[in-house]
Design a protein around this motif. Structure first.
Motif, PDB file in Angstrom:
ATOM      1  N   PHE A 140       0.832  -1.207   0.000  1.00 43.09           N
ATOM      2  CA  PHE A 140       0.000   0.000   0.000  1.00 43.09           C
ATOM      3  C   PHE A 140       0.860   1.248   0.000  1.00 43.09           C
ATOM      4  O   PHE A 140       1.760   1.382   0.834  1.00 43.09           O
ATOM      5  N   ILE A 141       0.595   2.125  -0.933  1.00 44.02           N
ATOM      6  CA  ILE A 141       1.280   3.407  -0.945  1.00 44.02           C
ATOM      7  C   ILE A 141       0.430   4.382  -0.142  1.00 44.02           C
ATOM      8  O   ILE A 141      -0.796   4.378  -0.262  1.00 44.02           O
ATOM      9  N   LYS A 142       1.103   5.194   0.689  1.00 42.26           N
ATOM     10  CA  LYS A 142       0.372   6.116   1.554  1.00 42.26           C
ATOM     11  C   LYS A 142      -0.451   7.078   0.688  1.00 42.26           C
ATOM     12  O   LYS A 142       0.054   7.687  -0.249  1.00 42.26           O
ATOM     13  N   VAL A 143      -1.719   7.171   1.021  1.00 44.01           N
ATOM     14  CA  VAL A 143      -2.597   8.078   0.275  1.00 44.01           C
ATOM     15  C   VAL A 143      -2.588   9.433   0.966  1.00 44.01           C
ATOM     16  O   VAL A 143      -2.868   9.535   2.149  1.00 44.01           O
ATOM     17  N   GLU A 144      -2.184  10.451   0.243  1.00 41.58           N
ATOM     18  CA  GLU A 144      -2.202  11.794   0.821  1.00 41.58           C
ATOM     19  C   GLU A 144      -3.138  12.646   0.003  1.00 41.58           C
ATOM     20  O   GLU A 144      -3.162  12.562  -1.214  1.00 41.58           O
ATOM     21  N   GLN A 145      -3.920  13.456   0.692  1.00 48.22           N
ATOM     22  CA  GLN A 145      -4.774  14.394  -0.011  1.00 48.22           C
ATOM     23  C   GLN A 145      -3.931  15.579  -0.430  1.00 48.22           C
ATOM     24  O   GLN A 145      -3.499  16.378   0.384  1.00 48.22           O
ATOM     25  N   ARG A 146      -3.624  15.661  -1.698  1.00 43.00           N
ATOM     26  CA  ARG A 146      -2.814  16.769  -2.162  1.00 43.00           C
ATOM     27  C   ARG A 146      -3.630  17.627  -3.111  1.00 43.00           C
ATOM     28  O   ARG A 146      -4.387  17.115  -3.920  1.00 43.00           O
ATOM     29  N   THR A 147      -3.444  18.901  -3.008  1.00 35.23           N
ATOM     30  CA  THR A 147      -4.111  19.792  -3.946  1.00 35.23           C
ATOM     31  C   THR A 147      -3.132  20.233  -5.015  1.00 35.23           C
ATOM     32  O   THR A 147      -3.519  20.552  -6.132  1.00 35.23           O
ATOM     33  N   ALA A 148      -1.838  20.236  -4.639  1.00 34.85           N
ATOM     34  CA  ALA A 148      -0.823  20.633  -5.621  1.00 34.85           C
ATOM     35  C   ALA A 148      -0.449  19.425  -6.482  1.00 34.85           C
ATOM     36  O   ALA A 148      -0.659  18.286  -6.085  1.00 34.85           O
ATOM     37  N   TRP A 149       0.092  19.682  -7.646  1.00 33.25           N
ATOM     38  CA  TRP A 149       0.548  18.605  -8.516  1.00 33.25           C
ATOM     39  C   TRP A 149       2.012  18.348  -8.261  1.00 33.25           C
ATOM     40  O   TRP A 149       2.824  19.258  -8.319  1.00 33.25           O
ATOM     41  N   ASP A 150       2.337  17.110  -7.982  1.00 28.77           N
ATOM     42  CA  ASP A 150       3.731  16.732  -7.813  1.00 28.77           C
ATOM     43  C   ASP A 150       4.028  15.678  -8.877  1.00 28.77           C
ATOM     44  O   ASP A 150       3.928  14.487  -8.620  1.00 28.77           O
ATOM     45  N   LEU A 151       4.359  16.142 -10.066  1.00 28.94           N
ATOM     46  CA  LEU A 151       4.499  15.221 -11.188  1.00 28.94           C
ATOM     47  C   LEU A 151       5.662  14.256 -11.011  1.00 28.94           C
ATOM     48  O   LEU A 151       5.604  13.106 -11.434  1.00 28.94           O
ATOM     49  N   LEU A 152       6.732  14.729 -10.353  1.00 30.33           N
ATOM     50  CA  LEU A 152       7.911  13.870 -10.211  1.00 30.33           C
ATOM     51  C   LEU A 152       7.600  12.663  -9.339  1.00 30.33           C
ATOM     52  O   LEU A 152       8.073  11.560  -9.595  1.00 30.33           O
ATOM     53  N   ASP A 153       6.833  12.888  -8.287  1.00 23.69           N
ATOM     54  CA  ASP A 153       6.471  11.777  -7.410  1.00 23.69           C
ATOM     55  C   ASP A 153       5.151  11.131  -7.814  1.00 23.69           C
ATOM     56  O   ASP A 153       4.735  10.156  -7.203  1.00 23.69           O
ATOM     57  N   LEU A 154       4.485  11.699  -8.821  1.00 19.61           N
ATOM     58  CA  LEU A 154       3.183  11.213  -9.256  1.00 19.61           C
ATOM     59  C   LEU A 154       2.175  11.199  -8.109  1.00 19.61           C
ATOM     60  O   LEU A 154       1.466  10.224  -7.879  1.00 19.61           O
ATOM     61  N   ARG A 155       2.172  12.266  -7.343  1.00 21.80           N
ATOM     62  CA  ARG A 155       1.176  12.442  -6.295  1.00 21.80           C
ATOM     63  C   ARG A 155       0.394  13.704  -6.612  1.00 21.80           C
ATOM     64  O   ARG A 155       0.988  14.744  -6.903  1.00 21.80           O
ATOM     65  N   GLY A 156      -0.915  13.659  -6.559  1.00 24.54           N
ATOM     66  CA  GLY A 156      -1.680  14.860  -6.860  1.00 24.54           C
ATOM     67  C   GLY A 156      -3.154  14.581  -7.026  1.00 24.54           C
ATOM     68  O   GLY A 156      -3.652  13.536  -6.601  1.00 24.54           O
ATOM     69  N   THR A 157      -3.839  15.504  -7.655  1.00 28.97           N
ATOM     70  CA  THR A 157      -5.291  15.404  -7.789  1.00 28.97           C
ATOM     71  C   THR A 157      -5.658  14.440  -8.916  1.00 28.97           C
ATOM     72  O   THR A 157      -4.817  14.104  -9.755  1.00 28.97           O
ATOM     73  N   PRO A 158      -6.917  13.998  -8.952  1.00 33.97           N
ATOM     74  CA  PRO A 158      -7.355  13.151 -10.063  1.00 33.97           C
ATOM     75  C   PRO A 158      -7.115  13.812 -11.413  1.00 33.97           C
ATOM     76  O   PRO A 158      -6.780  13.129 -12.389  1.00 33.97           O
ATOM     77  N   ALA A 159      -7.243  15.141 -11.448  1.00 37.00           N
ATOM     78  CA  ALA A 159      -7.038  15.826 -12.730  1.00 37.00           C
ATOM     79  C   ALA A 159      -5.605  15.633 -13.214  1.00 37.00           C
ATOM     80  O   ALA A 159      -5.358  15.476 -14.413  1.00 37.00           O
ATOM     81  N   MET A 160      -4.656  15.620 -12.267  1.00 36.59           N
ATOM     82  CA  MET A 160      -3.266  15.411 -12.677  1.00 36.59           C
ATOM     83  C   MET A 160      -3.095  14.030 -13.294  1.00 36.59           C
ATOM     84  O   MET A 160      -2.487  13.876 -14.359  1.00 36.59           O
ATOM     85  N   PHE A 161      -3.661  13.008 -12.616  1.00 39.78           N
ATOM     86  CA  PHE A 161      -3.562  11.655 -13.167  1.00 39.78           C
ATOM     87  C   PHE A 161      -4.217  11.579 -14.538  1.00 39.78           C
ATOM     88  O   PHE A 161      -3.728  10.918 -15.446  1.00 39.78           O
ATOM     89  N   TYR A 162      -5.318  12.304 -14.667  1.00 39.53           N
ATOM     90  CA  TYR A 162      -6.006  12.326 -15.953  1.00 39.53           C
ATOM     91  C   TYR A 162      -5.085  12.860 -17.047  1.00 39.53           C
ATOM     92  O   TYR A 162      -4.945  12.262 -18.116  1.00 39.53           O
ATOM     93  N   TYR A 163      -4.416  13.980 -16.747  1.00 40.99           N
ATOM     94  CA  TYR A 163      -3.548  14.562 -17.767  1.00 40.99           C
ATOM     95  C   TYR A 163      -2.334  13.677 -18.052  1.00 40.99           C
ATOM     96  O   TYR A 163      -1.865  13.591 -19.183  1.00 40.99           O
TER      97      TYR A 163
END
Lengths: 324, 289
Positions: A140-163
C-alpha cells in the motif's frame, strides 16, 4: 487519414484537453480508465497487432512495473520519476528473456501464448512469497490528499492523473503511428503476415521480433507505474492475474487488431459498456454478483462473431475516415 | 520425515493426478483434432462439478451414478457448442478463436456465480472418508474410486479411437484436413463429435473432482490453466501424454506442497511447463510436427 478524420481527431483532442474543467469526478475517473486501457492496449498492439506475436501474459509487465516503482517509493521514498526507469529496465529485461527463449527455441502461435501465461502465473505466485513487497497481503502506498501537482512523485489530484494518462495515451498513439512508418514497422507487418516469407526476403525475424517485445514491454511497464500510483494498492493476486492480461487485450481485439485507433476505440467501447451495464442493472434492481460479466461476455461474443476485424475498420469505412 | 507419510502423499498425488489427466485428455483430444485451444475447459469442468453436486443434493444421486447422465449431457452440449459457435471460427486466426472461448468462459463462470452464489459446495458421503490399508500404505477410498473411473474412461476413449470406424475417421480428420474432405468425410460433423467427446471427458473428470475438492464458481480459470500445463507437459494432442502429464503434475503438487510450501505448489507446475516448452516443446510424449 482523410481530412474528415483529422478534424474529428482534433475536436476529440480539444475536448479531452479541457474535460477536467467541466466534467465531474465520476466522468473524469471513467475517462481516465478508458485512457489507461487505450494506452496499455496500444502497448500490447505493438507486439500482436504489428509483429503478430500473441502475448496473453502482459499482466506480467504491468505488475513488475507497478511493483518496481511502488517498492522504491514505499521503502526509500524515491518517487516515480526514478521508479519508472527501474520499471522499464526490469520489464524490458524480462521481455527480452522471454522473447529470447521463445524465439530461439522456435516457439510460436498457441505455444508462445501459453508460455507468456506461464511466466505471468509463475511470477504471480512468486510475488506471493516476497515479504519485502507485502506478499499476498498487498503493498500500500500512503494516500495523501494533495491539492498541488507533484508530477515527479506522481502524487496529486485526479485531474493530474487524468492529464498524465492522456499524455501517455496520446504519446503512444503518436509513437505507434511513427513506428508503422519506419523500417521496423514494415518488417513487423511482413513477419505478421508470413514469417517464412519475411525470412526468405532476408529479414532477421529474430531481431525484429525482439525489438517488438522490448518496445511493448517498456510501454506496458509505464502503464504499471501509473497503475500503482493511481490506485495506491497492489496485490499479486490481482495485478498478475490472467484476467488482467485479458482486460488489456480486449480493447485492441474489439477495436481492431493492428490498427492505430482500434485500441483507443475498443477501450472506450468496453469501459462505457461495462459502466452502462452496471447502471442498467442497478436501475432494474438486478445487481447480483456475476450478472454484469454475463452481459459483458455476451456482447463480447456477438462482437467477435460478427465483426471479426474489430469495430474500427468497419467504422472507418462507414464514416470514410481512412484513405483507401 | 517419515517415508511412509511421503509415500502416502505421493500415492494420493498420483490418484488425484489421474483425474487431472482425464480433464486434460479432453483438452488434448479437442486440440489434437479441431486445432482449437479450448480456453473454457476448466469452466466446463466447474459446470460438471455443480451438476454433480446438484444431482446429489436434490435427488441424492451418488456421484458415481451421476457420471452417466452428466457425461451424456456434456456430450450433447459439446457437440452443439462446436457445431453452433466454434465451427465458423476454425478458419479464423488464433486470437479470434481465443477471444470467442474467453467470452464463453466468462459467461460460464459468471452464470454459475449468478445461479449458485460464491459459496463453496461439496458432496458429503460417508464412504469417501474411509481408507483402505494396503500394507503400510493408506488409500483414500474416494480418491481410489475416482482414479479408477478416470482410468476406465480414458481406456474407453482409447478403444474408441483405435477400434471403431468413427474413431478412425476422426483421426483422419486430425491428420489431414484436406485429405479427409477429399475422401468424403464431413469434417465439421466429426469436429462437433470430437468436441462432444472432449466435453464428456471433462464432465466425467468433474464428477470425480467433486469427491476431491469443494467447488466454487471461480475454480474454472485455474483448472483451465492446469489443463494447459498438463497437456503441454505431456504433449499437446497426445492422449497418453495427457494422462502421464496429469500424474506428473498431481505428484509434483503433492510433493511440492510437502517439501516447499503448499502455496508454492502451482509455481512448481508452471516452472515445469516453462522448462518443457523450452527444451521439449512437443511435450514429453508428443510427436514433432
Amino acid at each position: 487519414m482523410t481530412n474528415r478524420a483529422i478534424v474529428l481527431l482534433s475536436a476529440l483532442g480539444a475536448i479531452l484537453l479541457v474535460l477536467p474543467g467541466f466534467a465531474g469526478p465520476y466522468v473524469l475517473s471513467v475517462v481516465t480508465l478508458i485512457l489507461f486501457f487505450a494506452y496499455a492496449g496500444q502497448a500490447w498492439n505493438v507486439m500482436m497487432g504489428f509483429a503478430g506475436q500473441l502475448s496473453l501474459g502482459h499482466s506480467l509487465y504491468v505488475g513488475v512495473g507497478a511493483y518496481a516503482a511502488a517498492g522504491l517509493y514505499f521503502h526509500y521514498g524515491i518517487g516515480a520519476w526514478a521508479g519508472i526507469w527501474l520499471a522499464v529496465l526490469l520489464c524490458v529485461a524480462l521481455g527480452c528473456v522471454i522473447g529470447f527463449l521463445a524465439f530461439r527455441f522456435g516457439i510460436s502461435g498457441v505455444y508462445f501464448a501459453l508460455l507468456t501465461i506461464a511466466f505471468a502465473e509463475f511470477t504471480r505466485i512468486g510475488f506471493d512469497h516476497i515479504a519485502w513487497l507485502g506478499g499476498p497481503g498487498g503493498l500500500f502506498i500512503k494516500v495523501e490528499q494533495r491539492t498541488a501537482w507533484d508530477l515527479l512523485d506522481l502524487r496529486g489530484t485526479p485531474a493530474m492523473f487524468y492529464y498524465v494518462i492522456l499524455f501517455l495515451a496520446a504519446g503512444a498513439l503518436l509513437l505507434c503511428s511513427l513506428l508503422l512508418r519506419t523500417r521496423a514497422g514494415y518488417y513487423w507487418q511482413a513477419i505478421r503476415e508470413d514469417e517464412e516469407a519475411a525470412q526468405a526476403l532476408g529479414i532477421n525475424t529474430f531481431r525484429w521480433k525482439m525489438l517488438a517485445v522490448a518496445i511493448s514491454s517498456a510501454m506496458t511497464a509505464v502503464a504499471g507505474v501509473f497503475f500503482a500510483f493511481y490506485y495506491n494498492n497492489l496485490f499479486p493476486e490481482q495485478i498478475f492475474h490472467i484476467s488482467r492480461s485479458i482486460e488489456i487485450i480486449l480493447g485492441p481485439i474489439i477495436g481492431g487488431i493492428g490498427t492505430l485507433f482500434g485500441p483507443v476505440l475498443g477501450a472506450a467501447v468496453l469501459t462505457i459498456l461495462a459502466d452502462g451495464i452496471t447502471e442498467l442493472l442497478v436501475a432494474f434492481g438486478l445487481e447480483f454478483p456475476g450478472v454484469k460479466q454475463v452481459f459483458y461476455g455476451v456482447v463480447l461474443l456477438v462482437v467477435v462473431m460478427f465483426l471479426p476485424n474489430g469495430i474500427w475498420p468497419a467504422l472507418a469505412r462507414r464514416l470514410k475516415l481512412e484513405r483507401r | 520425515m517419515d517415508p511412509v507419510n511421503i509415500a502416502n502423499l505421493a500415492l494420493a498425488g498420483v490418484l488425484t493426478g489421474l483425474v487431472y489427466g482425464l480433464m486434460a485428455l479432453g483438452l488434448s483430444v479437442i486440440f489434437g483434432v479441431v486445432r482449437v485451444v479450448n480456453f473454457a475447459h476448466g469452466e466446463m469442468m466447474t459446470i460438471a462439478m455443480y451438476a454433480t453436486v446438484l444431482l446429489f443434493s436434490r435427488w441424492g444421486i451418488d456421484p458415481f451414478l451421476a457420471v452417466l447422465p452428466v457425461a451424456l449431457a456434456f456430450f450433447v452440449l459439446g457437440c452443439a457448442l462446436q457445431a453452433g459457435l466454434i465451427n465458423p471460427f476454425i478458419t479464423r486466426p488464433e486470437h479470434s478463436q481465443f477471444m470467442l472461448l474467453v467470452a464463453v468462459a466468462l459467461i460460464m463462470v459468471n452464470a454459475l456465480l449468478v445461479g449458485f452464489g460464491p459459496d463453496a459446495r461439496s458432496v458429503q458421503l460417508d464412504y469417501l472418508l474411509e481408507s483402505i490399508e494396503a500394507g503400510p500404505l493408506l488409500l483414500d477410498r474416494g480418491k481410489l474410486y475416482a482414479a479408477l473411473v478416470a482410468c476406465a474412461t480414458a481406456a474407453l476413449l482409447f478403444a474408441f479411437f483405435r477400434f471403431t470406424p468413427t474413431g478412425k475417421a476422426i483421426r483422419a480428420c486430425a491428420d489431414n484436413y484436406l485429405g479427409a474432405r477429399v475422401v468424403g468425410l464431413n469434417v465439421r460433423r466429426y469436429y462437433a463429435l470430437t468436441f462432444g467427446l472432449g466435453s464428456a471427458c471433462v464432465a466425467v473428470a468433474g464428477c470425480m473432482m467433486v469427491l476431491l475438492v469443494d467447488v466454487t464458481p471461480v475454480l474454472g480459470p485455474g483448472y483451465t490453466l492446469l489443463a494447459f500445463v498438463i497437456v503441454i507437459v505431456g504433449g499437446l494432442g497426445s492422449m497418453t501424454g495427457a494422462l502421464l502429464g496429469g500424474v506428473l503434475i498431481g505428484l509434483s503438487e503433492a510433493l511440492a506442497g510437502l517439501f516447499i510450501a503448499p502455496s508454492a505448489k502451482s509455481m512448481f507446475s508452471f516452472g515445469l511447463l516453462i522448462l518443457v516448452l523450452l527444451f521439449r516443446p512437443q511435450g514429453l510424449l508428443g510427436r514433432k510436427s
